[in-house]
Design an enzyme around this catalytic site. Sequence first.
Site, PDB file in Angstrom:
ATOM      1  N   TYR A 151      40.820  32.653  44.244  1.00 24.64           N
ATOM      2  CA  TYR A 151      40.465  33.155  42.916  1.00 24.64           C
ATOM      3  C   TYR A 151      40.922  32.149  41.873  1.00 24.64           C
ATOM      4  CZ  TYR A 151      40.483  36.272  38.783  1.00 24.64           C
ATOM      5  OH  TYR A 151      40.276  36.831  37.541  1.00 24.64           O
ATOM      6  N   ASP A 246      44.299  24.429  42.487  1.00 22.88           N
ATOM      7  CA  ASP A 246      44.642  25.543  41.602  1.00 22.88           C
ATOM      8  C   ASP A 246      46.055  26.008  41.987  1.00 22.88           C
ATOM      9  OD1 ASP A 246      43.047  28.665  40.569  1.00 22.88           O
ATOM     10  OD2 ASP A 246      45.095  27.915  40.346  1.00 22.88           O
ATOM     11  N   LYS A 274      51.084  30.975  34.890  1.00 27.38           N
ATOM     12  CA  LYS A 274      52.184  31.870  35.270  1.00 27.38           C
ATOM     13  C   LYS A 274      53.554  31.266  34.944  1.00 27.38           C
ATOM     14  CE  LYS A 274      49.187  34.044  38.695  1.00 27.38           C
ATOM     15  NZ  LYS A 274      48.847  35.383  38.221  1.00 27.38           N
TER      16      LYS A 274
HETATM   17  P1  KE4 Z   1      44.575  34.226  34.482  1.00 27.86           P
HETATM   18  O1  KE4 Z   1      43.264  33.897  33.769  1.00 27.86           O
HETATM   19  O2  KE4 Z   1      44.618  35.655  34.981  1.00 27.86           O
HETATM   20  O3  KE4 Z   1      45.801  33.818  33.657  1.00 27.86           O
HETATM   21  O4  KE4 Z   1      44.646  33.269  35.781  1.00 27.86           O
HETATM   22  C1  KE4 Z   1      43.587  33.302  36.682  1.00 27.86           C
HETATM   23  C2  KE4 Z   1      44.071  32.789  38.031  1.00 27.86           C
HETATM   24  C3  KE4 Z   1      43.746  31.492  38.400  1.00 27.86           C
HETATM   25  N1  KE4 Z   1      44.134  30.985  39.590  1.00 27.86           N
HETATM   26  C4  KE4 Z   1      44.859  31.726  40.463  1.00 27.86           C
HETATM   27  C5  KE4 Z   1      45.258  31.122  41.777  1.00 27.86           C
HETATM   28  C6  KE4 Z   1      45.225  33.061  40.135  1.00 27.86           C
HETATM   29  O5  KE4 Z   1      45.928  33.803  41.019  1.00 27.86           O
HETATM   30  C7  KE4 Z   1      44.842  33.602  38.899  1.00 27.86           C
HETATM   31  C8  KE4 Z   1      45.197  35.013  38.480  1.00 27.86           C
HETATM   32  N2  KE4 Z   1      45.995  35.755  39.399  1.00 27.86           N
HETATM   33  C9  KE4 Z   1      45.778  37.200  39.387  1.00 27.86           C
HETATM   34  C10 KE4 Z   1      46.553  37.832  40.555  1.00 27.86           C
HETATM   35  N3  KE4 Z   1      46.362  37.165  41.785  1.00 27.86           N
HETATM   36  C11 KE4 Z   1      46.164  37.775  38.063  1.00 27.86           C
HETATM   37  C12 KE4 Z   1      46.304  39.279  38.030  1.00 27.86           C
HETATM   38  C13 KE4 Z   1      45.145  39.920  37.295  1.00 27.86           C
HETATM   39  O6  KE4 Z   1      43.989  39.481  37.451  1.00 27.86           O
HETATM   40  O7  KE4 Z   1      45.428  40.884  36.550  1.00 27.86           O
END
Ligand code: KE4
Length: 424
Positions: A151, A246, A274
């Site tokens: 993701y 990523d 994060k």
């Molecule tokens: P954000 O746009 O949510 O800040 O980051 C996206 C993203 C990008 N790359 C990786 C590997 C990620 O895990 C994420 C977002 N992680 C999720 C949980 N695995 C965020 C939780 C949510 O979507 O509320």
Amino acid sequence: MSRSVKPTPLTRSALWHRALGLIPGGVNSPVRAMRGVGLDEPFFVARGKGAHIETTDGRRLLDWVQSWGPLIFGHADGETIEAVRAAALEGTTFGAPTEREVDLAQEIVDAVPSVERVRLVSSGTEAAMSAVRLARAATRRDRVIKFAGCYHGHADQFLASAGSGLATLGIPSSPGVPSGVTADTVVCEYNDVDGVAAAVERYGEGLAAILVEPVAGNMGCVPPAPGFLEALRLLCDASGALLIFDEVISGFRVARGGAQERLGVLPDLTILGKIVGGGLPLAAFGGSAELMVQLAPSGSVYQAGTLSGNPLATAAGLSVLRRLRDGAVYEQLELRAARLADGLAPFGRVQRVGAMLTLFAGRDEPVERFTDLDAETYGELFRGLLERGIYVAPSQYECVFPSIAHCEAEIDATIEAVGDVLGR
Ligand code: KE4
């Protein structure tokens, strides 16, 4: 002057119904609705401290989600709070350069092996979409290979699932995503070197990048098979595509320099999020000077953001990253995550890299790629642990994120509770 009378706190259900009447699905990010684990309504968090959170209905929970990974020192750690408080007193946003942005860029460049220049943004999605745009501009190509189960945020181009078969042109995995956008996204299987080699063979001429979570954290924790990342590096070098890691989850978590430091494979571009923002809205993408100077205003690749490098977020990020220069932090994280993993091993397959791990309860064989996992069993484990005051990810496709605030007592209590729920 009349004292402001604090309204009687709403019950959890009343708050939930109020949220449902104002916010789509009652939440600002889908996974928070906790639907995947059989809850009729989620709890609401009132506050957090260290390894624990308190809900609005008065429960104190041991929190292994830690806001999905940003909190390497736990909730409301004193130094981060102090740094943000001091920064806030001087203003919250300027839309102009600040010294703290330069200082945070320095911390990232010093820590992450492949990064010489870095651009700060406000979310992982924004960092990922910007990195891909830069890769497409730098290579003058359009196609991107991603992997099922990885993701990279919710930008249109990433919401693609495998078309008629894997390693084919992607089809939208969400309404509202134009098919023309995902037509340049090729979806392969994680850890499948032959499959990605075939895709490069088929699409190599027009391939801008291979985008991968070097340690996958969105299908549970799935480590790269030996040689997988090295193969991606060679395929990119052979085809002229760029390798994009990523590291939104793995960055500053599995090592100060992320998976690329721990596993010894260097990408061309790195996406961070994060931990880098210390729990405030900040993410980043970086790479060689030669690549990054192609971004506006030094180059012609447009990318921008009102709150990019926000003064409060850079204060939080600096407070955390400066402390991560101390290798003892990673030694402690390793010890604690290993203690948890060893304790959970009798209950199923545990997969871990540093301080990110997942228990696939009741499973013996490894999880090496995206696969249908047993959501029902996981839901039972989640609810059983919640009843015992322990909050793990409300989805089997996520990780648990030990922090420095999780000590032996919390780890051992969790292991005991898992055994209790699984009846062993
Ligand atoms: P954000 O746009 O949510 O800040 O980051 C996206 C993203 C990008 N790359 C990786 C590997 C990620 O895990 C994420 C977002 N992680 C999720 C949980 N695995 C965020 C939780 C949510 O979507 O509320």
